[in-house]
Each structure stands twice: as structure tokens, then as C-alpha cells.
Design a protein around this motif. Structure first.
Motif, mmCIF file in Angstrom:
data_model
loop_
_atom_site.group_PDB
_atom_site.id
_atom_site.type_symbol
_atom_site.label_atom_id
_atom_site.label_comp_id
_atom_site.label_asym_id
_atom_site.label_seq_id
_atom_site.Cartn_x
_atom_site.Cartn_y
_atom_site.Cartn_z
ATOM 1 N N ASP A 1 37.028 38.381 29.384
ATOM 2 C CA ASP A 1 36.288 39.362 28.756
ATOM 3 C C ASP A 1 37.073 40.527 27.841
ATOM 4 O O ASP A 1 35.725 41.338 27.718
ATOM 5 N N GLY A 2 37.824 40.080 27.524
ATOM 6 C CA GLY A 2 38.279 40.754 26.840
ATOM 7 C C GLY A 2 39.376 42.636 27.163
ATOM 8 O O GLY A 2 39.219 42.981 26.929
ATOM 9 N N ARG A 3 38.168 42.192 28.416
ATOM 10 C CA ARG A 3 38.783 44.412 29.598
ATOM 11 C C ARG A 3 40.115 43.372 30.094
ATOM 12 O O ARG A 3 41.090 45.379 30.637
ATOM 13 N N GLY A 4 41.122 42.192 30.145
ATOM 14 C CA GLY A 4 42.264 42.530 30.643
ATOM 15 C C GLY A 4 42.737 41.629 31.593
ATOM 16 O O GLY A 4 41.616 41.652 32.707
ATOM 17 N N GLU A 5 43.797 40.805 32.002
ATOM 18 C CA GLU A 5 43.804 40.132 32.849
ATOM 19 C C GLU A 5 45.309 39.211 32.348
ATOM 20 O O GLU A 5 46.555 39.413 31.776
ATOM 21 N N CYS A 6 45.397 39.247 33.752
ATOM 22 C CA CYS A 6 47.200 38.654 33.912
ATOM 23 C C CYS A 6 47.040 37.578 34.281
ATOM 24 O O CYS A 6 47.624 36.355 34.667
ATOM 25 N N PRO A 7 47.785 37.134 32.467
ATOM 26 C CA PRO A 7 47.984 35.326 31.832
ATOM 27 C C PRO A 7 49.217 34.499 33.493
ATOM 28 O O PRO A 7 50.079 35.164 33.940
ATOM 29 N N ARG A 8 48.424 33.420 33.190
ATOM 30 C CA ARG A 8 49.363 33.172 33.543
ATOM 31 C C ARG A 8 50.559 32.624 33.585
ATOM 32 O O ARG A 8 52.114 32.055 34.137
ATOM 33 N N SER A 9 51.215 32.466 31.814
ATOM 34 C CA SER A 9 52.207 32.238 31.746
ATOM 35 C C SER A 9 53.053 33.356 31.834
ATOM 36 O O SER A 9 54.418 33.476 31.570
ATOM 37 N N LEU A 10 52.882 34.744 32.372
ATOM 38 C CA LEU A 10 53.659 35.556 32.504
ATOM 39 C C LEU A 10 54.499 34.754 33.470
ATOM 40 O O LEU A 10 55.628 35.968 34.275
ATOM 41 N N PHE A 11 54.372 34.601 34.520
ATOM 42 C CA PHE A 11 54.955 34.613 36.430
ATOM 43 C C PHE A 11 55.827 33.630 34.937
ATOM 44 O O PHE A 11 57.092 33.323 35.611
ATOM 45 N N GLU A 12 56.296 32.443 34.077
ATOM 46 C CA GLU A 12 56.724 31.240 33.363
ATOM 47 C C GLU A 12 57.582 32.161 33.235
ATOM 48 O O GLU A 12 58.582 31.940 33.731
ATOM 49 N N SER A 13 57.133 33.157 32.770
ATOM 50 C CA SER A 13 57.665 34.029 32.037
ATOM 51 C C SER A 13 59.288 34.408 32.412
ATOM 52 O O SER A 13 60.331 34.640 32.631
ATOM 53 N N TYR A 14 58.570 35.393 33.846
ATOM 54 C CA TYR A 14 58.612 36.114 35.092
ATOM 55 C C TYR A 14 60.282 35.160 35.443
ATOM 56 O O TYR A 14 61.470 35.636 35.419
#
Length: 639
Positions: free
Chosen positions: A27-40
Motif C-alpha cells: 500500500d506504499g505506507r511501509g512494510e518490513c521486507p522479508r529480505s531484511l532478515f536475510e541481510s540481518y
């Protein structure tokens, strides 16, 4: 929200590993992306880093998109980090997550710390074998099972060399090596009660043999075999074990050597024997000033002590299950040390000292018993202090985290701004060089001496703020004095048209252009020097030979677009490999330079698959680790 400037981000991105993620959501308002946890996971398992949510990278520059609903993204981040089904460990505290504002747009800055040895592997999901990631040149990569198993072993085994080898006995050790060690011990500690014990008991007391009280079984320990064993028996337990000393006559990264020590059947091949043979070669040619301590002459300097520490450190910190040899290199301008396995503590803490986490604690104790090496984490500080005392360039320590893991220490016997380097640079930049800032002159001198410079390397030598270093390097690019490749912490700066080699052996042996006292020697050459051409003479003039210098420029031009991009589809990289290898053999180092990818990445993610499918073949198929190994495309399979 805390205001954050783009300048702050630029400085931050060159200091640590950095990743920008748009995190816009459907929706363009913001979301925690799945790839964040891979980068983490990848950052935690490597050197830590920073993830910026609410931004993206375009053409190497950070573009701020902003997050409308920051609270929602922040909650999703914490929910995921604390969910053991999502990620195995939460390394973040409140101070690691900063909500900020850039250009009036909301962002979230996540500072991921490096996981400790006992926390690794940090993995996504519940299965470490499929959810463990590391960082390298091209982003986040899923680890293979061998790498994960090594992390798990490092986590549970404080010492990797204390396990019993049940089917090995005192008879598997080299008696002459063991006898020399006992003589060392007696000379160092003539009144020690262990001197009166028989050989078997002495071996037990120093950690080379032990008994398991639960099973009542005993045997030689891994440390005992490595320290005193014979090469054949060592290889039975450690198939990749290899120790190698090379002395090179010139400050060049070529294939020539004038003295070499490897297990060749003429000596035992164990660590103590290797130490004895190599330390005298390292000391040879060192100038010892006449100095008295009381009425006795002092025959060693802090440089001698530093070289001893560096050699012992390489031997006791090595991961002997790794696929890389212990390599010691000596050149007129530097000493290099490489061992399989990375440091168990971050480099900055190791350099400060007082943080000892040795991989092979029994080996460390054995060396310490005869006065070699320290246990208090003082080895690296001593090396740095000795090099500072000589006003030589700061030691370089590189950790290569992608398989095969290894640590490289380079000790250059070169001042920060040698006279010959200044003369070369004044001729390269007439009327300009002397008017540059001190930091800029130091950066250019480093490129001339080492083939490249990074923000981190410049920070080791310059007494300047991190932001000043960023501005100085950017100014040199703007003036056309330097070019850059890579991004963020992995960005390297080099002279225009002269990208540095990145293969581990090339890192260790360096280039040493300015030390050759020739301006012409710093001009860009193709992939072969006169020495390495000679090594491949059997192929010259034949189809499939290495490209002559006249072809190299055409190959560089054909791959310039791919080389300039940090990421590319795997199929595009594979096609580029087969294209440039068609009709010729190219080494891993040459492919790395042409494609702008690290050798480890090319070998693991591309060449292995191309070899398996028969699209590429080796020059030396019976000797995969041949020093002149090359790759050529099977043209009938790539049409």
C-alpha cells in the motif's frame, strides 16, 4: 525523529557494511521486507552492518523514499527479530534501532552487531543448514552446509585441537621433532620438574596426549599430531593440511620464488618443524643494530619479536579443517602471513589487545611453554607497536568470510611517504601533488604502494576524522586522480584504468609498484608479466592460450558494463564467463578483474556450476589447485 543528513549516510556507508531497503509495502505506507532478515543474518554472521529502511540505491547513490507509517514497520521489525521461528537470535537492543528523518521523510536505521562465535550461525527460519547467510561483494549469500557446520563447530568447541585421536599413539609422532622440542623446553626452563618425566608423560603434561576419564580411552590429541606428527599421518586426520613458505626476490605478485619450504618428504611436515625452518628464513637479512643490555649484546629487535608473533599467530589460529594452506611469504618490501579460518574476535578488538580467543589452545600452550607467543591477546598489539616504532606503514589485516575462510596479515617494511613514492607521484601529477592535503597525499601514496586504498585502510594510517577521509577520497575522484569500484565499505579506490587484483594470493603478495623505482612500472599492464608468461610457455601460440596484451583491452571493453554494476542476473554473469573464456584460458584472477566480481564469488556461484555442466573446463584437470589454473569455454556446448 532524529534528523539524519545524506552526508552522514555517505560517511556511514564507507565505514560499515550497508544495505538500503525501500520497505514501502503493497500500500506504499511501509512494510518490513522479508529480505531484511536475510541481510540481518548475513551481517550478523560477517562483520555487522547497517540496514536503512525507507531508501533504495540507484546508480550507486542513496535515494530516500521515506516510510509513511514508521510505527507499523518498527513493530513488525521487533516482532520478527523476537520470533524464533523467523530468526534464530535477537542481537538488537533499543539503541540499535533508530527512527530518523532525512529530507523530511521517515526512515529506520538498524545497526546490526557482529555475532559472537557462540551466537553464530544466526539463521533465518528454524534450520541453520538452509537459512544461514553471509555477506560478500554482491550482497547476501546462503551458506553451504560445510560452512554452517564449521560455524556450529566453532560455537561449541572452545578449542579445536583438544580432541583425542583414539587410533594414534606416540609412534605416529616424529621423534626428532619431539626431541628438539624437549631441548627447547629444558633450555628455557632448566629447573622445571617436567624435565624429569619420560616422553609419554611429558607429552601428556603439555597437552599432546590425554585420556578420556568417562570412556577410559586415551590417545594423541589433534594438537599433539599437528605439532609433532609426520605429514602423512597429519593428512589422514586433516586432509587439507598444508604449510607453505615462499621467498620472492622482488616486490611483485608473480610466480617466481628463490626459496620454498613445503612438506616434500625431506622433513617431517609438522608445525614445530615448520616453525624452526621458517623463523630463521624470516630473520635472515634483518639488520640488527649494535645494542647492549647490561654487558650482553641484544641480538633481536622488536621487528624480530613481531615476526615471531605473526608466525606463531598464523599457526595457532589456523582452522586446519579449512581448504586453504598456511602460507608465509617474504619479499624485499614485506612479510605476508595467511591462515585458514577467520579471527574469532573482531579485528579492531584484536588489534587493541586483551581479547584472546584462540582456536587451538593446546597448540598455543605448547608454543608458549618454550617462550614463543603470548596468551593474553598481546600478539597483534606487539606487531603494530614494532611497525610504528620503525615508522613503517600500518599492518594490513584482511578477513575473507566467503568460503574458503581465511585471514591475511601483511607487514610492509615501507614508510608512510617514501621519497621514491613522492617522486613517482610528483611526476604523475606534476605541479599538483605537493599542494594536496596530507590525507590526499597519503591516499595516493597508498594506491601507488598497495595498488588500492579503502576508507578503512586510510583510517588505519591517517589521524583524521572519518568524514574528512570520505571528503578527501571523493575529491580525488572528482579531480580524476582516482577511480572507484564497489560500494559502501567494500568500495576500493585506484588509479584510472588500473583496478587491483582481488584474489587472496594477490592480496597477500601485493603489487609493490613504487618500490621498483620506476614510473613505467606503475603503468597498467595486461594479465601476464614476463615471469608468468614463462610459466605458461607450453601453451603459447596455441588455441586456448592466455590472451596476449593486445587482446586484453578488447576483453576489458567487452565487459565494462557488467564490471561497473554491483549486481547482475546470474545468467548474465555465466554467459559473460563463457564468452570471454571462448578460445582462451583465463585464470580466476583475470576473470575477477574483467567481471568486477570477487574470485570466491565467481568460483562458488558460477564456475563450479559451469564446470559441472561441462560448459567450462580446466587447463589442469588433474591438479585443481595448480597455481596457473585456467578456465576455457567448451564452445560446442555454449552455442
Amino acid at each position: 525523529m532524529n534528523p539524519i543528513s545524506l552526508g552522514d549516510l555517505e560517511e556511514l556507508s564507507e565505514s560499515v557494511d550497508f544495505e538500503a531497503k525501500k520497505a514501502a509495502g503493497a500500500d506504499g505506507r511501509g512494510e518490513c521486507p522479508r529480505s531484511l532478515f536475510e541481510s540481518y543474518s548475513a551481517m550478523a554472521n560477517t562483520d555487522g552492518g547497517v540496514i536503512l529502511l525507507g531508501a533504495e540505491e540507484r546508480d550507486g547513490r542513496i535515494q530516500i523514499a521515506g516510510i509513511t507509517d514508521v510505527a507499523r514497520v518498527q513493530k513488525a521489525l521487533w516482532d520478527g527479530i523476537n520470533n524464533r521461528q523467523r530468526v534464530s537470535a535477537n542481537l538488537l537492543a533499543d539503541r540499535n534501532v533508530e527512527v530518523g528523518e532525512i529530507e523530511g521523510k521517515g526512515v529506520i536505521l538498524v545497526r546490526v552487531p557482529r555475532a559472537t562465535r557462540r551466537q553464530r550461525p544466526v539463521h533465518v527460519g528454524e534450520n541453520p543448514m538452509t537459512g544461514t547467510y553471509i555477506r560478500n561483494f554482491e550482497g547476501d549469500y546462503r551458506c553451504d552446509e560445510e560452512t554452517v557446520r564449521r560455524m556450529l563447530a566453532e560455537r561449541v568447541e572452545d578449542s579445536r585441537d583438544d580432541h583425542i585421536l583414539p587410533h594414534y599413539s606416540f609412534d605416529d609422532l616424529d621423534s626428532s621433532t619431539f626431541a628438539r622440542y624437549r631441548n627447547y623446553f629444558k633450555a628455557k626452563k632448566p629447573d622445571h620438574p617436567w624435565n624429569g618425566e619420560d616422553d609419554q608423560e611429558f607429552l601428556r603434561l603439555i597437552g599432546g596426549w590425554r585420556r578420556d576419564r568417562e570412556t577410559n580411552t586415551g590417545g594423541v590429541t589433534a594438537a599433539g599430531l599437528l605439532m609433532f606428527g609426520r605429514h602423512t599421518e597429519i593428512n589422514e586426520v586433516f586432509p587439507f593440511y598444508m604449510v607453505d613458505y615462499q621467498e620472492r626476490p622482488e616486490p611483485k605478485a608473480d610466480g617466481r620464488w628463490i626459496d620454498r619450504v613445503i612438506p616434500d618428504g625431506t622433513w617431517s611436515g609438522n608445525l614445530f618443524d615448520f616453525y624452526e625452518r621458517v623463523i630463521q628464513r624470516l630473520f635472515r637479512d634483518l639488520k640488527v643494530p649494535f645494542k647492549l643490555k647490561g654487558d650482553r649484546r641484544v641480538d633481536e629487535t622488536p621487528v624480530h619479536e613481531a615476526l615471531r608473533e605473526a608466525l606463531v599467530n598464523a599457526l595457532v589460529h589456523a582452522d586446519y579443517t579449512g581448504r586453504v594452506s598456511v602460507l608465509v611469504a617474504k619479499r624485499p618490501d614485506m612479510f605476508g602471513f595467511r591462515n585458514p579460518g577467520t579471527l574469532r574476535v573482531p579485528i579492531d578488538l584484536a588489534v587493541k589487545g586483551g581479547n584472546s580467543d584462540c582456536r587451538n589452545r593446546l597448540l598455543q600452550a605448547m608454543f608458549r611453554h618454550v617462550g614463543l607467543g603470548e596468551q593474553a591477546g598481546s600478539g597483534l598489539p606487539r606487531i603494530y607497536a614494532a611497525w610504528r616504532e620503525q615508522q613503517w606503514r600500518a599492518p594490513e589485516i584482511d578477513e575473507l568470510k566467503a568460503p574458503p575462510e581465511q585471514t591475511i596479515v601483511q607487514l610492509r617494511m615501507v614508510s608512510l611517504l617514501p621519497v621514491e613514492v613522492i617522486l613517482v607521484l610528483e611526476e604523475r601529477f606534476p605541479g599538483v601533488f605537493r599542494h594536496l592535503s596530507e590525507v590526499q597525499r597519503l591516499a595516493l601514496a597508498t594506491v601507488e604502494l598497495e595498488g588500492q586504498v579503502t576508507h578503512e585502510r586510510l583510517r588505519e594510517m591517517a589521524d583524521a576524522h572519518s568524514r574528512d577521509l570520505t571528503v578527501a577520497l571523493a575529491s580525488l575522484i572528482q579531480k580524476g586522480f582516482l577511480e572507484s569500484a564497489g560500494s559502501h565499505k567494500l568500495k576500493t579506490y585506484f588509479f584510472p584504468g588500473q583496478p587491483p587484483p582481488s584474489e587472496p594470493e594477490a592480496l597477500l603478495l601485493g603489487t609493490g609498484r613504487a618500490i621498483e623505482h620506476s614510473v613505467a612500472s606503475s603503468e597498467h599492464k595486461g594479465p601476464r608479466s614476463e615471469h608468468t608468461q614463462g610459466a605458461s610457455s607450453e601453451h603459447s601460440g596455441q588455441a586456448g592460450a592466455n590472451p596476449p596484451l593486445s587482446e586484453w583491452a578488447a576483453l576489458e571493453a567487452a565487459t565494462s558494463d557488467l564490471r561497473s554494476r554491483k549486481r547482475a542476473p546470474p545468467t548474465e554473469v555465466s554467459e559473460a564467463i563463457t564468452r570471454v573464456c571462448s578460445g582462451r584460458f583465463l585464470t580466476l584472477s583475470e576473470l575477477s578483474r574483467l567481471l568486477g566480481r570477487k574470485p570466491d564469488s565467481l568460483r562458488v556461484h558460477y564456475l563450479a556450476k559451469l564446470l559441472a555442466t561441462g560448459q567450462v573446463r580446466l587447463r589442469y584437470p588433474d591438479t585443481p589447485t595448480h597455481p596457473d589454473q585456467g578456465y576455457t569455454a567448451e564452445t560446442d556446448r555454449t552455442k
